[in-house]
Write an enzyme that holds these catalytic residues in place. Structure first.
Site, mmCIF file in Angstrom:
data_model
loop_
_atom_site.group_PDB
_atom_site.id
_atom_site.type_symbol
_atom_site.label_atom_id
_atom_site.label_comp_id
_atom_site.label_asym_id
_atom_site.label_seq_id
_atom_site.Cartn_x
_atom_site.Cartn_y
_atom_site.Cartn_z
ATOM 1 N N SER A 1 -29.011 -37.251 16.442
ATOM 2 C CA SER A 1 -27.975 -36.565 15.650
ATOM 3 C C SER A 1 -27.517 -35.273 16.300
ATOM 4 O O SER A 1 -26.726 -34.528 15.731
ATOM 5 C CB SER A 1 -28.505 -36.275 14.244
ATOM 6 O OG SER A 1 -29.657 -35.443 14.321
ATOM 7 N N ASN B 1 -37.839 -31.375 7.366
ATOM 8 C CA ASN B 1 -37.226 -31.693 6.077
ATOM 9 C C ASN B 1 -36.776 -30.437 5.329
ATOM 10 O O ASN B 1 -35.671 -30.386 4.785
ATOM 11 C CB ASN B 1 -38.193 -32.504 5.212
ATOM 12 C CG ASN B 1 -38.527 -33.839 5.858
ATOM 13 O OD1 ASN B 1 -37.929 -34.214 6.859
ATOM 14 N ND2 ASN B 1 -39.503 -34.548 5.298
ATOM 15 N N THR C 1 10.074 -32.926 -13.982
ATOM 16 C CA THR C 1 8.970 -33.767 -14.461
ATOM 17 C C THR C 1 9.379 -35.182 -14.068
ATOM 18 O O THR C 1 10.587 -35.492 -14.040
ATOM 19 C CB THR C 1 8.768 -33.687 -16.000
ATOM 20 O OG1 THR C 1 9.929 -34.213 -16.625
ATOM 21 C CG2 THR C 1 8.527 -32.256 -16.473
ATOM 22 N N HIS C 2 8.427 -35.995 -13.707
ATOM 23 C CA HIS C 2 8.717 -37.356 -13.193
ATOM 24 C C HIS C 2 9.607 -37.303 -11.950
ATOM 25 O O HIS C 2 10.317 -38.260 -11.664
ATOM 26 C CB HIS C 2 9.400 -38.234 -14.240
ATOM 27 C CG HIS C 2 8.744 -38.223 -15.588
ATOM 28 N ND1 HIS C 2 7.816 -39.146 -15.999
ATOM 29 C CD2 HIS C 2 8.875 -37.344 -16.620
ATOM 30 C CE1 HIS C 2 7.417 -38.862 -17.221
ATOM 31 N NE2 HIS C 2 8.039 -37.754 -17.622
ATOM 32 N N SER D 1 11.580 -35.758 17.318
ATOM 33 C CA SER D 1 11.317 -37.185 17.470
ATOM 34 C C SER D 1 11.503 -37.572 18.929
ATOM 35 O O SER D 1 12.332 -37.007 19.630
ATOM 36 C CB SER D 1 12.300 -37.963 16.590
ATOM 37 O OG SER D 1 12.505 -39.263 17.105
ATOM 38 N N LYS E 1 16.249 -35.130 14.903
ATOM 39 C CA LYS E 1 15.175 -34.978 13.920
ATOM 40 C C LYS E 1 14.461 -33.637 13.982
ATOM 41 O O LYS E 1 14.247 -33.073 15.044
ATOM 42 C CB LYS E 1 14.129 -36.089 14.085
ATOM 43 C CG LYS E 1 14.585 -37.469 13.695
ATOM 44 C CD LYS E 1 15.017 -37.606 12.244
ATOM 45 C CE LYS E 1 13.902 -37.400 11.255
ATOM 46 N NZ LYS E 1 12.984 -38.531 11.241
ATOM 47 N N ASN F 1 11.065 -32.610 11.907
ATOM 48 C CA ASN F 1 10.134 -33.196 10.941
ATOM 49 C C ASN F 1 9.067 -32.202 10.448
ATOM 50 O O ASN F 1 8.576 -31.391 11.222
ATOM 51 C CB ASN F 1 9.420 -34.394 11.565
ATOM 52 C CG ASN F 1 10.385 -35.498 11.950
ATOM 53 O OD1 ASN F 1 11.373 -35.737 11.252
ATOM 54 N ND2 ASN F 1 10.122 -36.150 13.067
ATOM 55 N N GLU G 1 2.840 -32.751 6.415
ATOM 56 C CA GLU G 1 2.379 -34.141 6.283
ATOM 57 C C GLU G 1 0.916 -34.273 6.689
ATOM 58 O O GLU G 1 0.150 -35.030 6.092
ATOM 59 C CB GLU G 1 3.233 -35.059 7.168
ATOM 60 C CG GLU G 1 4.671 -35.172 6.710
ATOM 61 C CD GLU G 1 5.508 -35.907 7.753
ATOM 62 O OE1 GLU G 1 5.612 -37.127 7.661
ATOM 63 O OE2 GLU G 1 6.044 -35.251 8.660
ATOM 64 N N TYR H 1 -37.704 -37.092 1.187
ATOM 65 C CA TYR H 1 -36.776 -37.215 2.310
ATOM 66 C C TYR H 1 -36.677 -38.655 2.794
ATOM 67 O O TYR H 1 -37.653 -39.396 2.832
ATOM 68 C CB TYR H 1 -37.225 -36.317 3.483
ATOM 69 C CG TYR H 1 -36.326 -36.459 4.691
ATOM 70 C CD1 TYR H 1 -35.143 -35.732 4.782
ATOM 71 C CD2 TYR H 1 -36.629 -37.351 5.716
ATOM 72 C CE1 TYR H 1 -34.298 -35.875 5.878
ATOM 73 C CE2 TYR H 1 -35.786 -37.508 6.811
ATOM 74 C CZ TYR H 1 -34.623 -36.769 6.880
ATOM 75 O OH TYR H 1 -33.789 -36.929 7.956
ATOM 76 N N GLN I 1 -29.792 -37.795 7.093
ATOM 77 C CA GLN I 1 -29.224 -37.232 8.318
ATOM 78 C C GLN I 1 -27.722 -37.486 8.378
ATOM 79 O O GLN I 1 -26.982 -36.737 9.015
ATOM 80 C CB GLN I 1 -29.908 -37.876 9.530
ATOM 81 C CG GLN I 1 -29.378 -37.427 10.864
ATOM 82 C CD GLN I 1 -30.236 -37.953 12.002
ATOM 83 O OE1 GLN I 1 -31.353 -37.513 12.188
ATOM 84 N NE2 GLN I 1 -29.726 -38.918 12.741
ATOM 85 N N LYS J 1 -24.428 -34.913 7.757
ATOM 86 C CA LYS J 1 -23.802 -33.916 8.629
ATOM 87 C C LYS J 1 -22.311 -34.168 8.813
ATOM 88 O O LYS J 1 -21.508 -33.234 8.746
ATOM 89 C CB LYS J 1 -24.462 -33.900 10.014
ATOM 90 C CG LYS J 1 -25.959 -33.719 10.042
ATOM 91 C CD LYS J 1 -26.394 -32.425 9.417
ATOM 92 C CE LYS J 1 -27.899 -32.343 9.377
ATOM 93 N NZ LYS J 1 -28.565 -33.527 8.760
HETATM 94 N N1 ARG Z 1 -32.273 -34.838 12.012
HETATM 95 C C1 ARG Z 1 -32.897 -34.938 10.725
HETATM 96 C C2 ARG Z 1 -31.872 -34.780 9.618
HETATM 97 O O1 ARG Z 1 -30.838 -34.243 9.865
HETATM 98 C C3 ARG Z 1 -33.912 -33.873 10.578
HETATM 99 C C4 ARG Z 1 -34.987 -34.223 9.646
HETATM 100 C C5 ARG Z 1 -35.815 -35.283 10.214
HETATM 101 N N2 ARG Z 1 -36.972 -35.503 9.422
HETATM 102 C C6 ARG Z 1 -37.722 -36.591 9.562
HETATM 103 N N3 ARG Z 1 -38.731 -36.675 8.774
HETATM 104 N N4 ARG Z 1 -37.424 -37.515 10.427
HETATM 105 O O2 ARG Z 1 -32.062 -35.203 8.502
#
Ligand code: ARG
Length: 464
Positions: A25, A113, A158-159, A280, A286, A288, A293, A320, A325, A328
């Site tokens: 990660s 954790n 409205t509408h 464009s 154009k 835009n 948007e 946990y 994970q 993120k």
């Molecule tokens: N990369 C993990 C996360 O973002 C960190 C925690 C990992 N903990 C574990 N017991 N494997 O959740």
């Protein structure tokens, strides 16, 4: 590339490269390195205060952690997948590389954790502060425009059908009010998430006499997340943030939609400066409104992030689980999109002018003051329902004869009701329509002025 994981003690073979690539990660969570190091420094200082580490040990670790921070900031130490599976491991490993086995003492009484929950809370806390500043900035831009265009009257809808004349300032201030609630939601969220999970360790707590409250104070939290299982298991603080960001994006998207509509030739009520529009590749004429948007389009990212997180969490047993994970991507996506969009909309508004003349023209060629005509009749003693019907017939007559209220004469009007007098013509002018409003919070100039005064005061002294 495979690397020796810090947890590899009980394993006879290294993690397969396929499994490592799948579970890594660091490409995302490296954005948390500042929070991670701040958390580690607070943790190590607490370990010393609780006499779990000696003061010199803690000092060496702290100095090395600060060095690692510099290394990352200057690009000397790159957080890449070949270093470790996540940001937490990468930094700890680097610490051990730098100061040897002593570095291995940092993780005493801690787990990734509680570490990751801490990092996220710290990250969101500063993200919310930044978003709050951007919110205030946008409110100030809207207020500035409301003051600048005070007196301009536009068709209200409205509408998406022309409905009643309103002051442009009133319309803009509606958004200031919406954004105020977004601001409040953000503050609420920040207040609830500002608790430290550190010291929960894996989930059951620690056999070391950790001073959780001390860590919390060092990191400027309002206290600790009491229950250690709760502390590592929940992500409701993140769900709450993304929910608030989603509502905020809904508001920005509606604003963006109005900029798109109003800048079209059909509406012609707003003009965006060239620097904030695009051309464009085939149609030379154009111009835009792409920025608006894109704000509207990017709203989907934040809603998606909310669904993503809620779905990830909904079936997880305590405590946990590695699924977590996956929080993120939605976290960074929501923060980044909200930040960029707030910034963009503020700039777009600064570089947009409103066309009073066009708005006035549009007011003349419609029946926006039909409600005023009905109200006029009510003042002459006719029950509202009846007045509504009479006015409806007048409108129908005008439509049939291709004319507007302004083309009617008193004689014709009197064929619909003898209650019409010569003062009706004044009464149904758009200007009179807004001025006649008497209810609190209405579009009457004196009410709008009150709102402007209120927001000027509130926004002038607001700090986050
Ligand atoms: N990369 C993990 C996360 O973002 C960190 C925690 C990992 N903990 C574990 N017991 N494997 O959740």
């Amino acid at each position: 590339m495979a690397h020796q994981a810090l947890w590899s003690g009980r394993f006879r073979e290294p993690l397969s490269e396929i499994a490592l690539n799948f579970s890594s990660s660091i490409d995302l969570d490296r954005l948390l390195y500042e929070e991670d190091i701040a958390g580690s420094i607070a943790h190590v200082e607490m370990l010393a205060a609780a006499r779990i580490l000696t003061a010199p040990e803690a000092r060496r670790i702290r100095v090395a952690l600060k060095g690692i921070l510099k290394e990352i900031q200057t690009g000397k130490f790159a957080l890449t997948p070949d270093v470790a599976e996540d940001v937490h491991m990468a930094i700890e490993q680097r610490l051990i590389q730098k100061i040897g086995p002593l570095g291995g003492k940092l993780h005493t009484g801690r787990s990734r954790n509680d570490q990751v929950a801490l990092d996220e809370r710290l990250f969101l806390r500063s993200a919310i502060r930044e978003i709050s500043k951007l919110l205030i900035n946008l409110q100030r831009v809207l207020l500035y425009k409301a003051e600048k265009y005070f007196g301009a009257i536009m068709p209200g809808y409205t509408h998406l059908q022309r409905a009643q004349p309103v002051m442009l300032s009133h319309h803009l201030l509606a958004y200031v009010n919406m954004l105020e609630r977004d601001f409040e939601r953000m503050q609420d969220c920040a207040r609830r998430l500002n608790k430290s999970p550190l010291g929960a360790a894996a989930f059951a707590g620690s056999s070391f006499p950790l001073d959780r409250a001390l860590v919390a104070r060092k990191l400027k939290f309002d206290g600790i997340v009491e229950n250690s299982i709760d502390a590592v298991s929940d992500r409701d603080y993140l769900a709450e943030f993304i929910a608030a960001a989603s509502i905020l994006m809904m508001h920005l998207s509606r604003m963006a939609e109005e900029i798109v509509l109003w800048s079209s030739a059909e509406f012609g009520m707003a003009h965006i400066s060239d620097a904030y529009t695009t051309g464009s590749s085939i149609m030379p004429q154009k111009k835009n409104p792409d920025m608006a948007e894109l704000v509207r389009g990017k709203t989907g990212r934040v809603y998606g992030a909310l669904m993503n997180l809620l779905t990830t969490m909904k079936g997880l047993p305590l405590a946990y689980n590695r699924d977590m994970q996956e929080d993120k991507l939605p976290m960074f996506e929501a923060v980044q999109t909200a930040r960029q969009s707030l910034f963009m909309v503020a700039h777009l508004l600064v570089h947009t002018t409103f066309d009073r003349r066009r708005m006035e023209e549009e007011l003349r060629t419609d029946f926006l003051t039909a409600t005023d005509m009905a109200d006029y009749l009510v003042r002459k003693g006719i029950p509202f329902r009846e007045a509504h019907a009479i006015t409806g017939s007048v409108v129908s007559y005008c439509v049939g004869h291709r004319m507007y209220f302004g083309n009617l004469d008193l004689e014709t009007l009197r064929t619909f009701s003898p209650a019409f007098g010569p003062d009706i013509f004044e009464f149904i002018l758009p200007q009179a329509s807004v001025e006649q409003k008497q209810s609190a919070g209405s579009t009457a100039p004196h009410e709008v002025k009150k709102q402007i005064a209120h927001w000027s005061k509130v926004l002038a002294k607001r700090r986050v």
